[in-house]
Scaffold this motif. Structure first.
Motif, PDB file in Angstrom:
ATOM      1  N   GLN A  17     -41.759  45.042  31.703  1.00 12.93           N
ATOM      2  CA  GLN A  17     -41.926  43.633  31.767  1.00 12.93           C
ATOM      3  C   GLN A  17     -43.590  43.555  31.699  1.00 12.93           C
ATOM      4  OE1 GLN A  17     -42.403  41.714  35.570  1.00 12.93           O
ATOM      5  NE2 GLN A  17     -41.382  43.651  36.542  1.00 12.93           N
ATOM      6  N   ARG A  64     -46.107  42.809  33.379  1.00 11.00           N
ATOM      7  CA  ARG A  64     -46.934  42.380  34.372  1.00 11.00           C
ATOM      8  C   ARG A  64     -47.963  43.016  34.551  1.00 11.00           C
ATOM      9  NH1 ARG A  64     -43.155  40.957  38.600  1.00 11.00           N
ATOM     10  NH2 ARG A  64     -43.940  41.054  40.599  1.00 11.00           N
ATOM     11  N   ARG A 108     -50.987  44.070  37.288  1.00 11.43           N
ATOM     12  CA  ARG A 108     -51.153  44.351  38.644  1.00 11.43           C
ATOM     13  C   ARG A 108     -52.357  44.900  38.720  1.00 11.43           C
ATOM     14  NH1 ARG A 108     -48.150  40.777  41.329  1.00 11.43           N
ATOM     15  NH2 ARG A 108     -48.052  42.110  43.129  1.00 11.43           N
ATOM     16  N   THR A 117     -43.350  38.574  32.693  1.00 12.56           N
ATOM     17  CA  THR A 117     -43.493  38.865  34.115  1.00 12.56           C
ATOM     18  C   THR A 117     -42.240  38.348  35.023  1.00 12.56           C
ATOM     19  OG1 THR A 117     -45.837  38.907  33.872  1.00 12.56           O
ATOM     20  CG2 THR A 117     -45.101  38.766  36.180  1.00 12.56           C
ATOM     21  N   THR A 170     -41.053  36.258  37.961  1.00  9.89           N
ATOM     22  CA  THR A 170     -41.226  35.535  38.888  1.00  9.89           C
ATOM     23  C   THR A 170     -40.302  35.125  39.702  1.00  9.89           C
ATOM     24  OG1 THR A 170     -40.865  33.305  37.816  1.00  9.89           O
ATOM     25  CG2 THR A 170     -43.022  34.459  37.298  1.00  9.89           C
ATOM     26  N   GLN A 191     -37.401  44.514  36.990  1.00  7.16           N
ATOM     27  CA  GLN A 191     -38.071  44.935  38.140  1.00  7.16           C
ATOM     28  C   GLN A 191     -38.070  46.579  38.560  1.00  7.16           C
ATOM     29  OE1 GLN A 191     -40.936  43.368  39.275  1.00  7.16           O
ATOM     30  NE2 GLN A 191     -40.339  42.086  40.898  1.00  7.16           N
TER      31      GLN A 191
END
Length: 363
Positions: free
Chosen positions: A164, A166, A168, A274, A276, A307
């Motif tokens: 994904q 994402r 961070r 991402t 959510t 995830q």
């Protein structure tokens, strides 16, 4: 070398699960949300402690250290303070006005009184711009910790085999030199793990259907107009693929015309967007299943797999116990377990002396 860790703001246990997969024992996870307890304890070897950490910090922050194994050679405190104040989904609101803004300071207060050997702080990418984060790092340095450089805190999840897009921010602190995440696992974007690789093996579903063998593989129902919208959506496409009568009023306005991803389908060959807390809602982003024969948003299980939760990870005894919305929140708010494993592996390598670095004074 024996390590003992605790996980602050542990949620459903993503970070704990990853650390344990790397061989780091986690003694306890702390969270104010008691709905996390089943997921946390059913899938991990740690104890869930329902606690308002802000209250703990006011009362006696050193008590968190009581959960660490006193016979361990090395101690570690990890945590992801609530991201909402710093998230881009906060839509430009003043982060200091958010009810959970002070939780990163609470994290720092606990570290100050426990002083573990290692500190792991994971959060949204945008936390790097906030004064409360800079105060957190300044405090770590005053306590004698070496903190990884900013360039080493940037994490793009596909680089670490997490499917994904994402982003961070991972601050790693050590009193024994400087620790970072090392080189990415994958440096070629064409080789990033794709959403199809991650969830393509799951049985197909219709909107509103739950698979009989796995209640987490459930897709939210859609009304007729949204079924028509998603059926006309192409992987990676936009609302411009729809018939005119299916378009939303906002699409006719300049302010809404650029929201291309809403109601969109993922591209099978790419990492997912991402994940959510609203990933199960078709209208919350590009969360439509890439398979054009499946006219729905991704299921709860699919979101959990993206995830990087293990395929058998349990979030509740039944959907009735927790509901789609709460389950989506637990999944979407989690630290990807695979990122936790990468962090844990690096700590172990550091302790084994395989990648020990000199102290760095700047960050």
């Amino acid at each position: 070398m024996d390590v003992s860790a605790v996980d602050l703001f542990c949620g459903a246990g993503g970070l704990t699960n990853g650390l344990e997969a790397a061989g780091i024992p986690v003694e306890a996870g702390f969270d104010v949300d008691e709905d996390c307890e089943y997921a946390y304890e059913s899938n991990n070897h740690a104890k869930f402690v329902p606690a308002d950490l802000a209250e703990v910090a006011r009362r006696d922050p050193a008590e968190i250290g009581d959960y660490l194994d006193e016979d361990a050679d090395v101690t570690l405190i990890a945590g992801c303070a609530p991201c909402q104040p710093f998230s881009p989904l906060n839509h430009g609101s003043d982060s200091t006005e958010h009810a959970m803004y002070g939780m990163l300071s609470v994290f720092g207060e606990i570290v100050k009184h426990v002083q573990p050997d290692f500190v792991v702080m994971e959060n949204v990418y945008e936390v790097r711009d906030d004064p409360v984060y800079h105060e957190f790092v300044r405090q770590l340095q005053e306590l004698g910790y070496n903190v990884n450089r900013d360039k080493d805190k940037r994490v793009y999840c596909p680089d670490f085999d997490i499917p994904q897009k994402r982003r961070r921010w991972v601050a790693l602190a050590s009193k024994q030199g400087t620790l970072d995440l090392g080189e990415p696992i994958c440096t070629d974007p064409t080789q990033y793990k794709s959403v199809e690789e991650q969830i393509g093996h799951l049985p197909p579903l219709e909107a509103g259907e739950t698979h009989p063998d796995d209640w987490l593989h459930t897709a939210r129902s859609l009304d007729d107009i949204n079924v028509k919208r998603v059926s006309q959506s192409k992987p990676g496409g936009t609302w411009r693929d729809w018939d005119e009568e299916l378009r939303l009023e906002c699409h006719t306005k300049e302010s809404g015309s650029t929201y291309d991803s809403v109601y969109g389908r993922m591209r099978p060959e790419d990492p997912a967007p991402t994940i959510t807390t609203q990933f199960y809602n078709l209208g919350s982003g590009r969360f439509g299943h890439y398979d054009q024969s499946q006219n729905r948003a991704i299921s709860l299980r699919e979101g959990a797999l993206i995830q990087t939760f293990p395929a058998d990870y349990e979030f509740a005894e039944s959907l009735e116990d927790i509901g789609i919305s709460k389950c989506g929140q637990l999944i979407g708010n989690a630290v990807p377990p695979e990122l936790g494993r990468v962090i844990g592996d690096r700590v172990i390598e550091f302790l084994d002396g395989k990648d020990r670095q000199e102290a760095i004074t700047d960050y």
